[in-house]
Design an enzyme around this catalytic site. Structure first.
Site, mmCIF file in Angstrom:
data_model
loop_
_atom_site.group_PDB
_atom_site.id
_atom_site.type_symbol
_atom_site.label_atom_id
_atom_site.label_comp_id
_atom_site.label_asym_id
_atom_site.label_seq_id
_atom_site.Cartn_x
_atom_site.Cartn_y
_atom_site.Cartn_z
ATOM 1 N N THR A 177 -48.309 14.845 6.278
ATOM 2 C CA THR A 177 -47.820 15.217 4.818
ATOM 3 C C THR A 177 -48.845 15.789 3.961
ATOM 4 O OG1 THR A 177 -46.344 13.126 4.874
ATOM 5 C CG2 THR A 177 -46.815 13.848 2.595
ATOM 6 N N ARG B 137 -32.734 13.256 8.802
ATOM 7 C CA ARG B 137 -33.834 12.052 8.485
ATOM 8 C C ARG B 137 -34.460 12.581 7.053
ATOM 9 N NH1 ARG B 137 -39.394 11.949 7.536
ATOM 10 N NH2 ARG B 137 -39.981 9.511 7.811
ATOM 11 N N THR C 202 -48.739 9.152 1.823
ATOM 12 C CA THR C 202 -48.753 9.499 3.110
ATOM 13 C C THR C 202 -48.687 8.564 4.168
ATOM 14 O OG1 THR C 202 -49.961 11.072 4.833
ATOM 15 C CG2 THR C 202 -51.222 10.010 3.070
ATOM 16 N N GLY C 203 -48.137 8.934 5.330
ATOM 17 C CA GLY C 203 -47.886 8.102 6.550
ATOM 18 C C GLY C 203 -46.548 7.791 6.807
ATOM 19 N N GLY D 27 -37.794 11.464 4.577
ATOM 20 C CA GLY D 27 -38.984 10.398 4.532
ATOM 21 C C GLY D 27 -39.117 10.261 2.905
ATOM 22 N N ASP D 28 -40.165 9.605 2.863
ATOM 23 C CA ASP D 28 -40.734 9.143 1.316
ATOM 24 C C ASP D 28 -41.303 10.361 0.467
ATOM 25 O OD1 ASP D 28 -42.966 9.302 3.545
ATOM 26 O OD2 ASP D 28 -44.138 9.458 1.925
ATOM 27 N N GLY E 2 -43.074 7.299 6.812
ATOM 28 C CA GLY E 2 -42.072 7.436 5.389
ATOM 29 C C GLY E 2 -41.334 6.075 5.403
HETATM 30 N N1 GLY Z 1 -44.532 10.831 5.147
HETATM 31 C C1 GLY Z 1 -43.648 11.824 5.482
HETATM 32 C C2 GLY Z 1 -42.628 11.201 6.168
HETATM 33 O O1 GLY Z 1 -42.474 10.227 6.797
HETATM 34 O O2 GLY Z 1 -41.506 12.034 6.086
#
Ligand code: GLY
Length: 314
Positions: free
Chosen positions: A181, A209, A232-233, A211-212, A235
């Site tokens: 990210t 899908r 980050t990481g 993510g966060d 999600g």
């Molecule tokens: N942190 C990015 C994702 O999991 O999409």
């Protein structure tokens, strides 16, 4: 007129996660990429630009680079396609804009900003977001622009493993091993904070899908009275821990410093989470908080009264 507050700051990250041969081989390029992003954001702030414009410019640099997993260089999903997520938040108004499952838009972060500033919506996904991008003449690129050799090889390797390995590789396992990210937080001369986050998601994830990164409160959050955060990481874990808002709540209700709040949420509150998480955080006094539980988090900052800083490992 109140006197202008002179402290400015920008903090950027290029993703938390596991170390890799690719990363070690391209360490200098990653550092240069972070420096370029930091400088792009800082130059906006130095010319009395807004924190919102600074975090947009910093993330544009990272989206344009093929080595970060956002924009060009995005991970490929299980169908070999790019689907990008991004969000931006203005700490002064607490307005935000976000996009999910975006294709062909060169800079998802600029589309998120346009949604925040020019529409009555906060979040547009998939073909609706692309349709809006076309209406406002956002720069578009063909699929081939986004697909780098590295991400294609990662995708091809996973497809091969799934077909050749007797041990089935679960989607969850794949998602946990590879991610990335980019993000930025900034403080401008007027004392306003902003945050931005952008990603190509996780390699080989199921199509659709999300993510966060585009979820306000999970991977992105800004509030002038508290702080600005980009996460980050993995999600799924950032969503589960409502990471960005949890950090800001520690600052507001537990009166923690930005560094204490990042450490508390990442290492104490979520110590049972078996996944990679990281965050960059900035408050309106220019205090910087950075924490991650992974092997690496590519990160850097440039701020009044501080030496410019860039680091990948602990
Ligand atoms: N942190 C990015 C994702 O999991 O999409």
């Amino acid at each position: 007129m109140p006197a202008k507050q002179k402290r400015i700051a920008i903090v950027v990250h290029g993703g938390a996660g596991e170390d890799s041969e690719f990363l070690r081989k391209h360490k200098k390029e990653y550092e240069k990429g972070i420096e370029k992003a930091m400088n792009a954001g800082y130059n906006v702030l130095a010319k009395n630009g807004s924190a919102v414009d600074a975090v947009e410019q910093a993330v544009i640099e990272l989206e344009n680079s093929p080595i970060f997993n956002a924009g060009r260089g995005s991970a490929l999903n299980a169908l070999g396609q790019v689907e990008m997520d991004a969000a931006i938040m203005d700490g002064k108004t607490m307005n935000s804009g976000a996009v999910a499952l975006l294709q062909n838009v060169k800079n998802p972060i600029s589309l998120a900003k346009a949604i925040m500033l020019n529409t009555k919506y906060r979040f547009l996904g998939a073909h609706g977001a692309l349709d809006y991008a076309k209406r406002i003449h956002t720069s578009l690129e063909p699929d081939s622009y986004f697909i780098t050799e590295y991400q294609y090889d990662e995708y091809a390797k996973k497809v091969k493993e799934e077909f050749l390995d007797t041990k089935e590789i679960a989607l969850d396992e794949i998602n946990q091993r590879y991610h990335g990210t980019v993000g930025a937080v900034a403080l401008d001369e007027d004392g306003n904070l902003a945050a931005s986050t952008s990603t190509g998601g996780t390699p080989n994830a199921k199509e659709g899908r999300i993510g966060d990164s585009c979820v306000i409160g999970a991977g992105c959050y800004a509030n002038n009275d508290r702080c600005a955060i980009s996460g980050t990481g993995d999600g799924e874990f950032l969503i589960k821990s409502v990471l960005a808002h949890s950090i800001s709540a520690c600052i507001a209700y537990k009166k923690m410093s930005v560094q204490e709040a990042c450490d508390y949420v990442i290492f104490k509150e979520n110590k049972k989470i078996d996944g990679d998480i990281g965050a960059i955080c900035l408050d309106k006094a220019g205090n910087i908080g950075i924490a991650f539980n992974s092997e690496r988090m590519i990160r850097g900052y440039k701020a009044t009264g501080k030496r410019p800083f860039i680091k990948i490992y602990k």
